[in-house]
Design an enzyme around this catalytic site. Structure first.
Site, PDB file in Angstrom:
ATOM      1  N   GLU A  14       0.821  -1.225   0.000  1.00  0.00           N
ATOM      2  CA  GLU A  14       0.000   0.000   0.000  1.00  0.00           C
ATOM      3  C   GLU A  14       0.850   1.268   0.000  1.00  0.00           C
ATOM      4  O   GLU A  14       0.353   2.349   0.333  1.00  0.00           O
ATOM      5  CB  GLU A  14      -0.937   0.003   1.215  1.00  0.00           C
ATOM      6  CG  GLU A  14      -1.948  -1.115   1.241  1.00  0.00           C
ATOM      7  CD  GLU A  14      -2.983  -1.036   0.140  1.00  0.00           C
ATOM      8  OE1 GLU A  14      -2.788  -0.258  -0.823  1.00  0.00           O
ATOM      9  OE2 GLU A  14      -3.973  -1.770   0.233  1.00  0.00           O
TER      10      GLU A  14
ATOM     11  N   HIS B  39      -2.673   2.639   8.776  1.00  0.00           N
ATOM     12  CA  HIS B  39      -3.710   1.989   7.974  1.00  0.00           C
ATOM     13  C   HIS B  39      -4.083   0.675   8.643  1.00  0.00           C
ATOM     14  O   HIS B  39      -3.199  -0.093   9.023  1.00  0.00           O
ATOM     15  CB  HIS B  39      -3.181   1.739   6.557  1.00  0.00           C
ATOM     16  CG  HIS B  39      -4.064   0.841   5.745  1.00  0.00           C
ATOM     17  ND1 HIS B  39      -5.381   1.142   5.463  1.00  0.00           N
ATOM     18  CD2 HIS B  39      -3.836  -0.366   5.170  1.00  0.00           C
ATOM     19  CE1 HIS B  39      -5.901   0.170   4.736  1.00  0.00           C
ATOM     20  NE2 HIS B  39      -4.994  -0.760   4.552  1.00  0.00           N
TER      21      HIS B  39
ATOM     22  N   HIS C  48      -7.343  -2.625   8.963  1.00  0.00           N
ATOM     23  CA  HIS C  48      -8.622  -3.219   8.552  1.00  0.00           C
ATOM     24  C   HIS C  48      -9.434  -3.486   9.815  1.00  0.00           C
ATOM     25  O   HIS C  48     -10.014  -4.562   9.971  1.00  0.00           O
ATOM     26  CB  HIS C  48      -8.392  -4.528   7.788  1.00  0.00           C
ATOM     27  CG  HIS C  48      -7.631  -4.367   6.513  1.00  0.00           C
ATOM     28  ND1 HIS C  48      -7.336  -5.444   5.704  1.00  0.00           N
ATOM     29  CD2 HIS C  48      -7.116  -3.279   5.891  1.00  0.00           C
ATOM     30  CE1 HIS C  48      -6.642  -5.019   4.646  1.00  0.00           C
ATOM     31  NE2 HIS C  48      -6.496  -3.703   4.732  1.00  0.00           N
TER      32      HIS C  48
ATOM     33  N   HIS D 214     -12.549  -2.325   2.243  1.00  0.00           N
ATOM     34  CA  HIS D 214     -11.127  -2.440   2.517  1.00  0.00           C
ATOM     35  C   HIS D 214     -10.785  -2.117   3.983  1.00  0.00           C
ATOM     36  O   HIS D 214     -10.504  -3.026   4.750  1.00  0.00           O
ATOM     37  CB  HIS D 214     -10.362  -1.538   1.534  1.00  0.00           C
ATOM     38  CG  HIS D 214      -8.879  -1.647   1.641  1.00  0.00           C
ATOM     39  ND1 HIS D 214      -8.016  -1.327   0.609  1.00  0.00           N
ATOM     40  CD2 HIS D 214      -8.087  -2.016   2.677  1.00  0.00           C
ATOM     41  CE1 HIS D 214      -6.768  -1.535   0.995  1.00  0.00           C
ATOM     42  NE2 HIS D 214      -6.782  -1.942   2.238  1.00  0.00           N
TER      43      HIS D 214
ATOM     44  N   TYR E 255     -20.499  13.843  18.573  1.00  0.00           N
ATOM     45  CA  TYR E 255     -19.655  15.019  18.318  1.00  0.00           C
ATOM     46  C   TYR E 255     -18.196  14.659  18.034  1.00  0.00           C
ATOM     47  O   TYR E 255     -17.478  15.387  17.345  1.00  0.00           O
ATOM     48  CB  TYR E 255     -19.766  16.014  19.486  1.00  0.00           C
ATOM     49  CG  TYR E 255     -18.939  15.668  20.697  1.00  0.00           C
ATOM     50  CD1 TYR E 255     -17.604  16.069  20.773  1.00  0.00           C
ATOM     51  CD2 TYR E 255     -19.474  14.933  21.759  1.00  0.00           C
ATOM     52  CE1 TYR E 255     -16.824  15.733  21.870  1.00  0.00           C
ATOM     53  CE2 TYR E 255     -18.701  14.592  22.854  1.00  0.00           C
ATOM     54  CZ  TYR E 255     -17.378  14.995  22.898  1.00  0.00           C
ATOM     55  OH  TYR E 255     -16.597  14.655  23.964  1.00  0.00           O
TER      56      TYR E 255
ATOM     57  N   TYR F  39      -9.447  24.908  21.817  1.00  0.00           N
ATOM     58  CA  TYR F  39      -9.019  24.329  23.104  1.00  0.00           C
ATOM     59  C   TYR F  39      -8.161  23.081  22.914  1.00  0.00           C
ATOM     60  O   TYR F  39      -7.746  22.471  23.890  1.00  0.00           O
ATOM     61  CB  TYR F  39     -10.241  23.964  23.952  1.00  0.00           C
ATOM     62  CG  TYR F  39     -11.064  25.157  24.309  1.00  0.00           C
ATOM     63  CD1 TYR F  39     -10.634  26.049  25.290  1.00  0.00           C
ATOM     64  CD2 TYR F  39     -12.262  25.412  23.663  1.00  0.00           C
ATOM     65  CE1 TYR F  39     -11.377  27.160  25.599  1.00  0.00           C
ATOM     66  CE2 TYR F  39     -13.026  26.520  23.979  1.00  0.00           C
ATOM     67  CZ  TYR F  39     -12.578  27.394  24.949  1.00  0.00           C
ATOM     68  OH  TYR F  39     -13.314  28.482  25.263  1.00  0.00           O
TER      69      TYR F  39
HETATM   70 ZN   LIG Z   1      -5.214  -2.527   3.502  1.00  0.00          ZN
END
Ligand SMILES: [Zn+2]
Length: 223
Positions: free
Chosen positions: A82, A101, A103, A164, A122, A217
């Site tokens: 990736e 990254h 999964h 993904h 929020y 803040y």
């Molecule tokens: Zn991946």
């Protein structure tokens, strides 16, 4: 933007520590995740990235791969497949110093339904906007995936990737990791809330107030 840190054993160790923290927190599933940090190696800009195919427990600093700003990898291991979306994000976003990254299960479950995380809570604002978008699907490892991730990250520090997983960006490795954990937490809560019916969403002007509070803040969680 301050000058990125130089490639060093201690920076590589910090990448490994973040990768292991992903395992310990449960957001990494097998070896599907990866971690990177922007850095400089002599005259070349680039980033350090976890390699493909090496379990995190066995990683040593020499296994971490330097990928330069032309996409050339330097190291004894192959970079994560990736690497392209990491490269694209560092090229386009000078506010990003580190990327995680994963999964992780709940965020990926939403992504498999093509769902973004709307303003049901929020804390969604922690990713920088009123929602956490789901990027259009593209094949793993491709420039098309890098492009769709960048589009979904517009004005945000995190996004889902359809069918993904998740990308979380930060001003530091700790910040990117904390945001990945928070996105998974929000995804789990959103799925539970949806199981009770469609949650009401916070209006845009309220999310603006929350975003302003985070700006003024400091964020309660990841930075
Ligand atoms: Zn991946």
């Amino acid at each position: 933007m301050s000058q990125p840190p130089e490639d060093s054993a201690s920076l590589r160790a910090a990448v490994i520590a973040t990768a292991r923290a992903m395992n310990a927190s449960g957001i990494n599933v097998n070896k599907s995740g990866n971690v990177s940090v922007r850095c400089q190696r002599g005259p070349r800009a680039g980033f350090l990235l976890t390699p493909t195919g090496v379990p995190y427990e066995r990683l040593v600093p020499e296994d971490i791969v330097f990928v330069d700003d032309r996409g050339h990898a330097i190291g004894r291991c192959e970079p994560s497949s990736e690497w392209r979306f990491h490269a694209a994000i560092y090229a386009a976003r000078n506010d990003v110093e580190a990327i995680v990254h994963t999964h992780s299960t709940h965020a990926t479950a939403l992504a498999c339904q093509g769902l973004s995380i709307p303003a049901f809570h929020y804390m969604v604002a922690v990713a920088g906007g009123a929602d956490i978008r789901c990027a259009d699907y593209a094949t793993l490892g491709t420039q098309a995936l890098a492009d769709s991730a960048l589009a979904a990250l517009e004005g945000r520090r995190a996004c889902l990737l359809a069918h993904h997983g998740v990308i979380a960006c930060g001003a530091s490795l700790d910040g990117a990791f904390a945001l990945a954990v928070e996105v998974e937490n929000l995804a789990r809560t959103y799925i539970v809330a949806r199981s009770l019916g469609h949650p009401r969403l916070l209006p845009a002007d309220e999310m603006e107030r929350v975003l302003e509070r985070f700006r003024t803040y400091g964020q309660p969680g990841p930075t």
